[in-house]
Design an enzyme around this catalytic site. Structure first.
Site, PDB file in Angstrom:
ATOM      1  N   ASP A 215       0.851  -1.188   0.000  1.00 12.67           N
ATOM      2  CA  ASP A 215       0.000   0.000   0.000  1.00 12.67           C
ATOM      3  C   ASP A 215       0.888   1.238   0.000  1.00 12.67           C
ATOM      4  O   ASP A 215       2.121   1.131  -0.017  1.00 12.67           O
ATOM      5  CB  ASP A 215      -0.938   0.019   1.218  1.00 12.67           C
ATOM      6  CG  ASP A 215      -2.297   0.634   0.895  1.00 12.67           C
ATOM      7  OD1 ASP A 215      -2.320   1.708   0.251  1.00 12.67           O
ATOM      8  OD2 ASP A 215      -3.324   0.053   1.282  1.00 12.67           O
ATOM      9  N   GLY A 244       4.080   1.191  -2.379  1.00 12.68           N
ATOM     10  CA  GLY A 244       3.921   1.352  -3.811  1.00 12.68           C
ATOM     11  C   GLY A 244       2.520   1.751  -4.199  1.00 12.68           C
ATOM     12  O   GLY A 244       1.647   1.977  -3.348  1.00 12.68           O
ATOM     13  N   ASP A 245       2.306   1.828  -5.509  1.00 15.47           N
ATOM     14  CA  ASP A 245       1.052   2.261  -6.109  1.00 15.47           C
ATOM     15  C   ASP A 245       0.582   1.170  -7.062  1.00 15.47           C
ATOM     16  O   ASP A 245       1.272   0.839  -8.033  1.00 15.47           O
ATOM     17  CB  ASP A 245       1.294   3.576  -6.866  1.00 15.47           C
ATOM     18  CG  ASP A 245       0.066   4.078  -7.607  1.00 15.47           C
ATOM     19  OD1 ASP A 245      -0.986   3.434  -7.539  1.00 15.47           O
ATOM     20  OD2 ASP A 245       0.180   5.134  -8.260  1.00 15.47           O
ATOM     21  N   PHE A 246      -0.587   0.586  -6.797  1.00 15.09           N
ATOM     22  CA  PHE A 246      -1.027  -0.534  -7.637  1.00 15.09           C
ATOM     23  C   PHE A 246      -1.390  -0.122  -9.060  1.00 15.09           C
ATOM     24  O   PHE A 246      -1.602  -0.967  -9.916  1.00 15.09           O
ATOM     25  CB  PHE A 246      -2.156  -1.331  -6.990  1.00 15.09           C
ATOM     26  CG  PHE A 246      -3.335  -0.546  -6.471  1.00 15.09           C
ATOM     27  CD1 PHE A 246      -4.085   0.281  -7.302  1.00 15.09           C
ATOM     28  CD2 PHE A 246      -3.728  -0.661  -5.145  1.00 15.09           C
ATOM     29  CE1 PHE A 246      -5.180   0.975  -6.835  1.00 15.09           C
ATOM     30  CE2 PHE A 246      -4.832   0.030  -4.656  1.00 15.09           C
ATOM     31  CZ  PHE A 246      -5.555   0.855  -5.508  1.00 15.09           C
ATOM     32  N   HIS A 263     -13.963  -1.999  -6.542  1.00 17.12           N
ATOM     33  CA  HIS A 263     -15.241  -1.272  -6.542  1.00 17.12           C
ATOM     34  C   HIS A 263     -15.058   0.241  -6.456  1.00 17.12           C
ATOM     35  O   HIS A 263     -15.997   0.998  -6.711  1.00 17.12           O
ATOM     36  CB  HIS A 263     -16.163  -1.790  -5.436  1.00 17.12           C
ATOM     37  CG  HIS A 263     -15.813  -1.339  -4.052  1.00 17.12           C
ATOM     38  ND1 HIS A 263     -16.741  -1.324  -3.030  1.00 17.12           N
ATOM     39  CD2 HIS A 263     -14.651  -0.884  -3.509  1.00 17.12           C
ATOM     40  CE1 HIS A 263     -16.168  -0.881  -1.925  1.00 17.12           C
ATOM     41  NE2 HIS A 263     -14.910  -0.616  -2.186  1.00 17.12           N
TER      42      HIS A 263
END
Length: 356
Positions: A215, A244-246, A263
């Site tokens: 995250d 990190g950044d998904f 969602h």
């Protein structure tokens, strides 16, 4: 004259038949006052002051610094649905059904209530007609920027959101972890895993598993993996955190979990995240999308409520099984099976489509 009498009688019959519908619609229209009262009670911390037994509104007002008359009226409404109960002496007690309103309850929902009724959720829901007119989220027009951009600039609101999500998750993580058979020795990556509540339950149930909590740095700063279960992980050190950044990349793993992530986002953004997951899968690995799966038909389902929250405040939505299958296919994944859980969420298991 006879025709006029017949017409009058017909009109009277129609009016009589229509009154129950009108009463029902009006009753539903004032339903928003219940969550408003629930928020007021949660914000005041009323439940925390009823642990030792019933108290009068005056006693509760003195303990919470609130107005006794207003507090009585709020608790009277909440008592109609069983969270509190008023006795013949005018005292209120906390019922077993309302116990989760305590901040120190074993599984507390107080932070979840404060998040779900926060102005960032409440105001866009109240202006949902914007979505019907403009076709997008109402949040941007109200707050001047997208949902997560606002959170990035407002640390206090972001804290309410993350605490609320953790609170919602605490009640569902153990049943979800128990609903799936994780392969022995697997490296399990919780993508966008927040404070690590689900990963902690997965590791506690699977002593051979290794976990990765992935995250943003400011979220990982509040992780609970170092604490014992039920809300933390096994203290044996079978976990690590990765920042990190998904939307950019995902750590490699045998099982990649995305709980209440997709969602939040539109289809194109979801496909981007899923493609990163596909690229990060070990041979034979699987991606677990853990979200509400909207069933067909007219029966109530909390996912249908949450879907409107997504529409009002974010760009995402709750999806059907067919919706998930289509997203996964675009990302090089195939839907393998949908695993129901005892919660509102299901586990949508997918595996990599063989490369030609």
């Amino acid at each position: 004259m006879a025709d006029e009498k017949t017409a009058d009688a017909k009109t009277a019959d129609e009016l009589a038949a229509g009154r129950p519908s009108a009463a029902l619609v009006v009753a539903q229209a004032v339903g928003f006052l219940y969550p408003a009262a629930l928020r007021a009670a949660a914000a005041a911390g009323v439940a925390d002051h009823l642990v030792d037994g019933p108290r009068t509104p005056a006693e509760l007002a003195a303990a919470t610094g609130k107005d006794a008359g207003a507090l009585h009226r709020v608790l009277r409404l909440l008592s109609t649905r069983g969270l509190f109960a008023e006795d013949d002496r005018g005292r209120f007690r906390l019922t077993p059904a309302g116990d989760a309103l305590r901040s120190d309850a074993p599984v507390s929902a107080r932070s979840a209530v404060l998040m779900l009724t926060d102005p960032t959720m409440w105001r866009p829901a109240g202006e949902m007609s914007r979505c019907l007119t403009d076709g997008g989220s109402a949040f941007d027009a109200i707050f001047g920027m997208p949902f997560f951009d606002h959170f990035a600039r407002d640390a206090a609101t972001a804290a309410v959101f993350h605490a609320g999500m953790a609170s919602m998750s605490d009640a569902e993580n153990a049943p979800i972890a128990a609903a799936y058979d994780f392969p022995d020795g697997a490296r399990v990556v919780d993508v966008g895993g927040g404070y690590g509540g689900l990963l902690g339950e997965v590791l506690a149930a699977g002593p051979t598993l290794h976990g990765v909590l992935y995250d943003r740095a400011h979220v990982l700063a509040g992780h609970r993996l170092a604490t014992p279960p039920p809300h933390g992980a096994d203290p044996q050190g079978r976990w690590e955190t990765v920042e990190g950044d998904f939307f950019a990349a995902v750590p490699t793993g045998d099982v990649l979990m995305l709980k209440r992530i997709l969602h939040d986002w539109d289809d194109e953004q979801c496909v981007t995240v899923l493609r990163h997951c596909r690229a990060a899968l070990s041979p034979g690995g699987r991606v677990l999308v853990i979200d509400a799966v909207i069933p067909p038909g007219n029966e109530p389902h909390q996912g249908k409520d949450l879907d409107l929250m997504m529409m009002a405040s974010l760009t995402g939505r709750e999806r059907t099984e067919a919706d998930f299958a289509a997203l996964l296919a675009r990302a090089g994944l195939r839907l393998h099976r949908v695993h129901p859980t005892p919660t509102v969420l299901s586990i949508v298991e997918s595996r990599a489509t063989p490369t030609p």
